[in-house]
Design a protein around this motif. Structure first.
Motif, short mmCIF file in Angstrom:
data_model
loop_
_atom_site.label_atom_id
_atom_site.label_comp_id
_atom_site.label_asym_id
_atom_site.label_seq_id
_atom_site.Cartn_x
_atom_site.Cartn_y
_atom_site.Cartn_z
N GLU A 117 0.83 -1.20 0.00
CA GLU A 117 0.00 0.00 0.00
C GLU A 117 0.87 1.26 0.00
OE1 GLU A 117 -3.60 0.23 0.79
OE2 GLU A 117 -4.06 -1.85 1.19
N LYS A 118 1.99 1.15 0.71
CA LYS A 118 2.92 2.29 0.72
C LYS A 118 3.48 2.51 -0.67
CE LYS A 118 5.45 2.17 5.05
NZ LYS A 118 6.81 2.18 5.60
N GLU A 119 3.89 1.39 -1.29
CA GLU A 119 4.55 1.46 -2.59
C GLU A 119 3.61 2.01 -3.65
OE1 GLU A 119 8.05 -1.77 -3.30
OE2 GLU A 119 6.14 -2.20 -4.19
N ARG A 120 2.36 1.56 -3.63
CA ARG A 120 1.40 2.00 -4.64
C ARG A 120 0.82 3.37 -4.31
NH1 ARG A 120 -0.85 -2.30 -8.39
NH2 ARG A 120 -1.76 -0.48 -9.33
N GLY A 121 1.04 3.84 -3.10
CA GLY A 121 0.51 5.14 -2.72
C GLY A 121 -0.91 5.08 -2.22
N THR A 122 -1.51 3.87 -2.21
CA THR A 122 -2.90 3.77 -1.76
C THR A 122 -3.04 4.09 -0.28
OG1 THR A 122 -2.44 1.41 -1.72
CG2 THR A 122 -3.84 2.21 -3.46
N GLU A 139 -1.97 6.59 1.18
CA GLU A 139 -2.32 8.01 1.33
C GLU A 139 -3.82 8.22 1.16
OE1 GLU A 139 0.21 10.59 -0.97
OE2 GLU A 139 1.65 10.24 0.66
#
Lengths: 379, 302
Positions: free
Chosen positions: A207-212, A214
């Motif tokens: 989720e961090k990597e994909r930005g989700t 945020e």
């Protein structure tokens, strides 16, 4: 806190999980594969030792002794040797692991009043561990034979019961000393902790990597809802996995759970909680999936394999390593679940381990919170 | 409550780097406002502070008349945020993505709004497709739909059209104009000055500071200069000569030179003279009003 929001995350997580066929395959194949490996291949029992005999005496007594050896499941008679010169090549080529040489005067010495009957055993010492175990087997075989002969003599002389101590060892909890039964609790521990730490940390870091993450942060979802939503699906998966291994252990290796199922479930839940907190801790530290995976495997797989007492007994480690073994929650779970599964222990017997697990969980929870606060400040 | 966003002396440092060096800004209800600037100007940092993702080091921030720190939950229900990366779940379908974002914004009766948004972004035919299998433009529209599911009053867009093809960009702008008609306030960051020209007001940012803040037309007027466009050859040589001749600002676009001048005939004559002396062939000249790009480069250079 809103149950509906947590539910939304759980449902989303399950959907993603079920769609990732490759990951699911690994998740469910890995434990069964490991069980097969450890159950069948990693076996510390030495059985079916190949034995060759050079019987120079060829008497009733010598044949009887050979018979006592091969009637146990430990030795297989692979053949007789005629000449002395055949002995060395047989050991060199590893055709057999053990050679018994019966001297010509074995039966006559045995029959004499103060004769010294002797036997020669030649053991292949390349694998020291196996050689040691073979040595133990033959020693006890010889002792048994002695006892039998002595009783025979005594009866002839009209004396009854010459042996004052009747030595009959019995092993409790794992009567046939099968290593598989001893390994399964450790295996379950390893599978549970690897599943929990790796999947939780990867799913959070993704989720961090994909930005989700945020998008979730700007929504009404708070951190606790988010973590609960993430934890529940993986607790279910890990539990399912644990049960699968337990059933496989029952079917393949005749494992029987002596203790209470409820207590086992409770212990497993506490242990899983520790694993999940460890996973959350990894996700706080790591920012990419690769890093998370590496740290997760390093923190879960290696210690639970080497330091948990799963394979190597903790009591025989050097004192410093014994202290280091406390870094893995698997140590406490292995001890507790062995007590429950093999001994049928109750809560009072595993109370210490449960307390350790809870302390461990709290420690990493606080550490994860502190680091995440520090990271947030740096943003 | 005409000012829907109020920013006063906002500052933010990343360890030793000052990302935002004290900006003040008011944004009115119903505006389409753009923060424009090069990479590293502090646009994204500003928008992330406004959405509450990071907290400022100092300064005042209020949205909808309320302080963001004390009313985080209230504000988060009223804002939508589209981050640079179109944050979507690639292994969920369009429908499922919207459903999830509805749920986490406490919207459980979402199907009507979802149909409306899919119609609006023309994604209805693809609703069962996984987000990973969508084109860049479709991903962007889906991300927009997700950020609009809870009918926010303010929409924050962080470089929404970066990496999207021109046709999809035009589509996207049509959708944004529709939103403005519905009364939503939009604050966007963009590195494209042609996009900034379409906004009601623009703040030019550079190096953590706002260097100009007005409507695009006023910003262009404010420097009081015109652009002399000269089509000539060899253009590269002409560019060098003007550059070396002193205080004239010049930009080269292919065979065209844009020279910023005070709008006076003698200035033009002077430039023509220089070209003649250096044997540069001129095939056309005209005076144009400066674009935001001209102004921006002028302001940064000063």
């Amino acid at each position: 806190m809103s149950i509906k929001r947590i539910n939304a995350i759980i449902i989303k997580e399950f959907k993603q999980l079920l769609r990732d066929k490759r990951y699911l395959f690994v998740l469910f194949f890995f434990p069964v594969f490991l069980l097969g490996m450890f159950g069948y291949a990693v076996n510390f029992d030495v059985k079916n030792i190949k034995l060759a005999v050079m019987d120079n005496d060829n008497s009733k007594e010598s044949r009887e002794f050979i018979k006592t050896l091969i009637s146990s499941e430990y030795f297989i008679l692979s053949g007789y040797i005629e000449k002395d010169s055949d002995i060395k090549p047989m050991l060199d080529n590893q055709d057999v692991q053990l050679i018994l040489v019966v001297p010509q005067n074995f039966s006559t010495e045995l029959a004499k009043n103060n004769g010294k009957p002797s036997l020669q055993f030649l053991v292949d010492g390349v694998n020291g561990n196996t050689a040691l175990i073979i040595n133990n087997y033959i020693t006890s075989a010889a002792m048994n034979f002695n006892a039998k002969i002595q009783t025979g003599f005594a009866e002839k002389a009209g004396i009854t019961s010459l042996s004052p101590i009747n030595f009959q060892p019995r092993f409790w909890f794992n009567p046939s000393l099968e290593t598989t039964k001893y390994l399964i609790p450790g295996l379950i521990a390893m599978i549970l902790i690897v599943t929990a730490v790796v999947s939780v940390s990867l799913s959070l870091v993704r989720e961090k990597e994909r930005g989700t993450i945020e998008q979730i942060k700007v929504s009404s979802v708070n951190t606790i809802e988010m973590l609960l939503g993430k934890a529940v699906p993986y607790v279910c998966i890990a539990m399912l996995n644990g049960i699968l291994v337990l059933i496989a252990g029952m079917l393949l290796f005749n494992l029987e759970i002596q203790g209470s199922y409820l207590l086992l479930l409770l212990t497993t839940s506490i242990f899983l909680l520790a694993g999940i907190i460890l996973g959350i801790f990894v996700s706080v530290v790591a920012d990419s999936q690769q890093v998370a995976f590496t740290i997760a495997v390093f923190l879960s797989f290696l210690p639970s394999f080497i330091l948990s007492g799963f394979v190597f007994p903790i009591d025989s480690m050097p004192p410093i390593i014994q202290i280091i073994t406390n870094i893995t929650p698997a140590k406490f779970f292995v001890a507790a679940s062995r007590s429950i599964i093999l001994k049928g222990a109750g809560v009072s017997a595993i109370y210490d381990q449960l307390m350790y697990l809870i302390l461990y969980t709290l420690f990493f929870l606080i550490l994860a919170v502190l680091i995440s606060i520090k990271k947030e400040k740096e943003l | 409550m005409n000012n829907i966003i109020e920013i006063l002396d906002l500052k933010k440092n990343y360890s030793s780097v000052e990302a935002v060096k004290g900006i003040s800004l008011e944004i009115h209800k119903g505006e389409m406002f753009a923060l424009v600037g090069p990479d590293g100007a502090g646009k994204t940092t500003t928008i992330r502070m406004l959405t509450g993702l990071i907290s400022p080091d100092s300064g005042k921030l209020s949205l909808l008349g309320k302080n963001i720190k004390e009313n985080k939950n209230f504000i988060q229900n009223k804002i939508g945020y589209l981050s640079q990366k179109f944050s979507l779940y690639g292994d969920l379908t369009i429908d499922e993505n919207i459903e999830f974002f509805a749920h986490i914004h406490n919207i459980f009766d979402y199907s009507e709004r979802r149909n409306e948004l899919l119609e609006f972004t023309r994604l209805t035919p693809f609703r069962d497709r996984l987000a990973d299998n969508l084109s860049g433009g479709m991903k962007q529209k889906l991300a927009l739909a997700c950020s609009l599911i809870h009918r926010p009053e303010i929409l924050f867009l962080d470089e929404p059209t970066t990496g999207v093809d021109p046709v999809s960009r035009r589509d996207f702008w049509k959708i944004l104009s529709g939103l403005i008609k519905d009364g939503i306030t939009i604050l966007m960051t963009t590195p494209y000055l042609d996009e900034a020209e379409r906004c009601t007001r623009v703040a030019l940012m550079n190096d953590g500071k706002i260097i100009a803040l007005d409507t695009p037309a006023e910003i262009k007027k404010s420097i009081g200069k015109s652009i002399l466009e000269v089509v000539c050859s060899p253009s590269r040589k002409a560019y060098k000569i003007i550059k070396e001749s002193g205080d004239l600002e010049v930009q080269l676009f292919g065979d065209r030179l844009n020279i910023m001048i005070e709008n006076r005939q003698e200035n033009i004559d002077e430039i023509m003279n220089i070209f003649n002396q250096n044997e540069i062939k001129i095939s056309g000249t005209r005076i144009i009003t400066p674009t935001l790009e001209n102004v921006f480069i002028h302001l940064i250079n000063n």
